[in-house]
Scaffold this motif. Structure first.
Motif, short mmCIF file in Angstrom:
data_model
loop_
_atom_site.label_atom_id
_atom_site.label_comp_id
_atom_site.label_asym_id
_atom_site.label_seq_id
_atom_site.Cartn_x
_atom_site.Cartn_y
_atom_site.Cartn_z
N SER A 26 0.83 -1.20 0.00
CA SER A 26 0.00 0.00 0.00
C SER A 26 0.87 1.26 0.00
O SER A 26 0.62 2.20 -0.73
N VAL A 28 4.21 1.68 -0.79
CA VAL A 28 5.09 1.90 -1.93
C VAL A 28 4.27 1.99 -3.21
O VAL A 28 3.49 1.10 -3.51
N GLY A 29 4.44 3.09 -3.91
CA GLY A 29 3.66 3.26 -5.13
C GLY A 29 4.10 4.53 -5.83
O GLY A 29 5.25 4.95 -5.71
N LEU A 30 3.16 5.15 -6.52
CA LEU A 30 3.49 6.36 -7.25
C LEU A 30 3.94 7.47 -6.31
O LEU A 30 4.68 8.36 -6.69
N GLY A 31 3.50 7.38 -5.06
CA GLY A 31 3.90 8.38 -4.08
C GLY A 31 5.42 8.45 -3.95
O GLY A 31 5.98 9.54 -3.78
N ASN A 32 6.07 7.32 -4.05
CA ASN A 32 7.52 7.29 -3.90
C ASN A 32 8.24 7.67 -5.18
O ASN A 32 9.21 8.40 -5.17
N ILE A 105 -8.28 10.87 -3.84
CA ILE A 105 -6.92 10.43 -4.19
C ILE A 105 -6.98 9.40 -5.31
O ILE A 105 -6.22 9.47 -6.27
N TYR A 109 -4.88 9.66 -8.71
CA TYR A 109 -3.85 8.61 -8.75
C TYR A 109 -4.00 7.77 -10.01
O TYR A 109 -3.02 7.38 -10.65
N PHE A 229 2.52 12.00 4.81
CA PHE A 229 1.24 11.32 4.99
C PHE A 229 0.86 10.51 3.75
O PHE A 229 0.43 9.36 3.84
N PHE A 230 1.05 11.13 2.60
CA PHE A 230 0.64 10.48 1.36
C PHE A 230 1.43 9.18 1.15
O PHE A 230 0.87 8.13 0.85
N THR A 231 2.72 9.26 1.31
CA THR A 231 3.56 8.12 0.97
C THR A 231 3.37 6.96 1.94
O THR A 231 3.54 5.81 1.58
N LEU A 232 2.99 7.26 3.19
CA LEU A 232 2.75 6.16 4.14
C LEU A 232 1.27 5.74 4.16
O LEU A 232 0.87 4.96 5.02
N LEU A 234 -1.31 7.39 5.07
CA LEU A 234 -1.87 7.74 6.38
C LEU A 234 -2.98 8.76 6.32
O LEU A 234 -3.10 9.49 5.35
N CYS A 238 -6.81 4.17 5.77
CA CYS A 238 -6.39 3.07 4.89
C CYS A 238 -5.58 2.04 5.69
O CYS A 238 -5.87 0.84 5.68
N SER A 327 -5.59 -0.78 -1.81
CA SER A 327 -5.73 -0.45 -0.39
C SER A 327 -6.68 0.72 -0.18
O SER A 327 -7.44 0.76 0.77
N MET A 328 -6.63 1.69 -1.11
CA MET A 328 -7.54 2.83 -0.97
C MET A 328 -8.98 2.41 -1.24
O MET A 328 -9.91 2.83 -0.55
N1 TRP Z 1 1.01 5.53 -0.29
C1 TRP Z 1 0.67 5.25 -1.64
C2 TRP Z 1 1.81 5.73 -2.53
O1 TRP Z 1 2.77 6.20 -2.06
C3 TRP Z 1 -0.66 5.86 -2.03
C4 TRP Z 1 -1.73 5.52 -1.08
C5 TRP Z 1 -2.30 4.30 -0.89
C6 TRP Z 1 -2.35 6.41 -0.17
N2 TRP Z 1 -3.22 4.36 0.10
C7 TRP Z 1 -3.28 5.64 0.55
C8 TRP Z 1 -2.17 7.76 0.10
C9 TRP Z 1 -4.03 6.23 1.59
C10 TRP Z 1 -2.94 8.35 1.12
C11 TRP Z 1 -3.84 7.59 1.85
O2 TRP Z 1 1.74 5.64 -3.71
#
Ligand code: TRP
Length: 453
Positions: A26, A28-32, A105, A109, A229-232, A234, A238, A327-328
């Motif tokens: 969840s 690790v994704g586009l956020g990183n 999101i 996303y 927050f986004f990358t974790l 949080l 979720c 996960s979202m």
């Molecule tokens: N964390 C994910 C990413 O880095 C994106 C993500 C998944 C997310 N679930 C989330 C961001 C809940 C905010 C809240 O790509």
């Protein structure tokens, strides 16, 4: 992921690896790989990085623990968890914000995930073969500002997501991602070495790691908080929802630390790949959301067998996005199922329809709707900014106060020690962070960004 039904008919992860792999999937994704470099690039590099890492460990890890605690101890969705623990309070209202954020999101996303699909196919077809960096820029620009293809990919991506989540159990994809996420990591390492050998590597690293204190302003600090927050994953429940599937032997503290560390490692690797290349190719780090789609193909182009690297990399990125969107989706679907008494199938269709509508608007923000702005931002920009920088930190603020002040310390201890079966030494530190550090820091960042301090 092997999930079995427990007495209450809710799924539970049966293995320890299962719980970790899913939360890392969840996070690790586009956020990183997409968002981190573009945020760092537009916010002065090192200055942003400094705040980002501090926020991850000082705020991110405690809030992550708080979501896991809330989820596992109640075995509920975000809304149900807060209502079970505080039936008389209004805490659960933050659940609405969480559901809204998850839908918003998902909408933007999916646009970027669609881009990765297009670039996967274009690489494989050998269509990304240009002589100069400006051509990569022009090529991406003409793709993303066209209307049909990006919209088509957004829709296709959402349908892939739908097909997986509608079946409830995510066995196939999770198994695949257990192998492919480490593979993505390995590939990043290879690209990292390659970037470090570029002529202006030193300049790129300096940009990323050497804080230029004159660049620190409220935008940098707020951006770093939002990115943490986004990358974790949080702030919207979720991780709370995933925590609700943990079994009673999953060690919450360790899982949180491990997720944060791996996630940060991936983001930093992405930064080490992108910035040396940006400077060596004479590009601007401030390109915004399109940054990595212009830089990465140019990097791959230089590698022997670049076509394969490129196609495979974008494929892995697509999968990494999928484990994040699952996960979202799970967050709002578990809400629709448990709180609105919908069938899983109906909930999935409702969620996908809403997201598809707004996803298309977000996609068109780069095309025919690029002039439609609200508060100076396109629909895409607004969704991205409002969720990451405002809604998620507000959610984190409420979770930390609720768990730090409202729940009894003994309750936290039971959860962090798995009912007294294992030790958890940093409990006082966790409580301190949840009570004081997280809420105060988030509040200060907000006050600072609206100019009060
Ligand atoms: N964390 C994910 C990413 O880095 C994106 C993500 C998944 C997310 N679930 C989330 C961001 C809940 C905010 C809240 O790509």
């Amino acid at each position: 992921m092997t999930k079995t039904e427990n007495q209450t008919n809710r799924a539970v992860f049966t293995t320890r690896l299962g719980a970790i792999a899913t939360t890392v999937g969840s996070a690790v994704g586009l956020g990183n790989i997409w968002r981190f470099p573009y945020e760092a690039g537009t916010h002065g590099g090192g200055a942003f990085m400094l705040f980002y890492v501090v926020f991850i460990f000082l705020i991110g890890v405690p809030v992550l623990c708080s979501e896991f605690i809330l989820g596992r101890s109640t075995r509920s969705n975000v809304f149900g968890a807060l209502r079970k623990l505080a039936p008389a309070g209004k805490w659960h209202l933050v659940g609405y914000l969480g559901i809204l954020s998850s839908l918003m999101i998902l909408s933007f996303y999916s646009v970027i995930a669609g881009w990765t699909m297009e670039y996967c196919f274009q690489s494989a077809a050998g269509a990304l073969d240009f002589a100069s960096e400006s051509e990569y820029h022009a090529h991406f620009d003409s793709f993303s500002s066209g209307n049909w293809r990006p919209v088509m990919w957004t829709v296709i991506f959402l349908l892939c997501n739908l097909l997986i989540v509608v079946r409830g159990v995510t066995k196939g994809i999770e198994k695949a991602s257990n192998i492919l996420t480490p593979l993505l990591f390995l590939m990043l390492l290879v690209f990292c070495v390659n970037s470090l050998m570029m002529p202006k590597a030193a300049e790129g690293l300096q940009f990323l790691f050497k804080p230029d204190f004159s660049k620190i302003d409220s935008g940098v600090i707020l951006g770093a908080l939002g990115q943490a927050f986004f990358t974790l994953s949080l702030g919207l429940g979720c991780m709370l929802t995933y925590g609700s599937y943990f079994n009673d032997r999953t060690r919450i503290g360790r899982s949180a630390m491990m997720t944060a560390t791996l996630d940060t490692a991936v983001a930093i690797l992405a930064g080490i790949i992108i910035f040396p290349a940006v400077f060596s190719f004479g590009m601007s780090p401030e390109a915004g959301p399109t940054l990595v789609f212009e830089v990465l193909p140019a990097i791959f182009h230089q590698l022997p067998g670049g076509v394969l690297w490129s196609a495979f990399f974008f494929f892995l990125l697509f999968l990494a996005s999928l484990t994040s969107t699952i996960s979202m989706s799970e967050t709002n679907i578990s809400f629709f199922v448990e709180e609105c008494q919908m069938s899983r199938r109906k909930a999935t269709f409702v969620s996908t329809s809403i997201v598809m509508f707004f996803g298309i608007l977000c996609t068109l923000s780069f095309g025919c709707m690029s002039d439609v702005t609200i508060m100076g931002k396109t629909v895409f920009g607004l969704f991205d900014y409002a969720t990451s920088n405002i809604f998620l930190p507000v959610g984190g603020f409420v979770f930390s106060i609720f768990v730090g002040w409202f729940l009894e310390r003994r309750y936290l201890k039971t959860q962090m020690t798995n009912f007294g079966t294992v030790r958890f030494k940093p409990l006082p530190l966790l409580v301190f962070c949840l009570r004081y550090v997280c809420p105060v820091a988030i509040l200060l960042v907000f006050l600072n960004s609206i100019g009060v301090i």
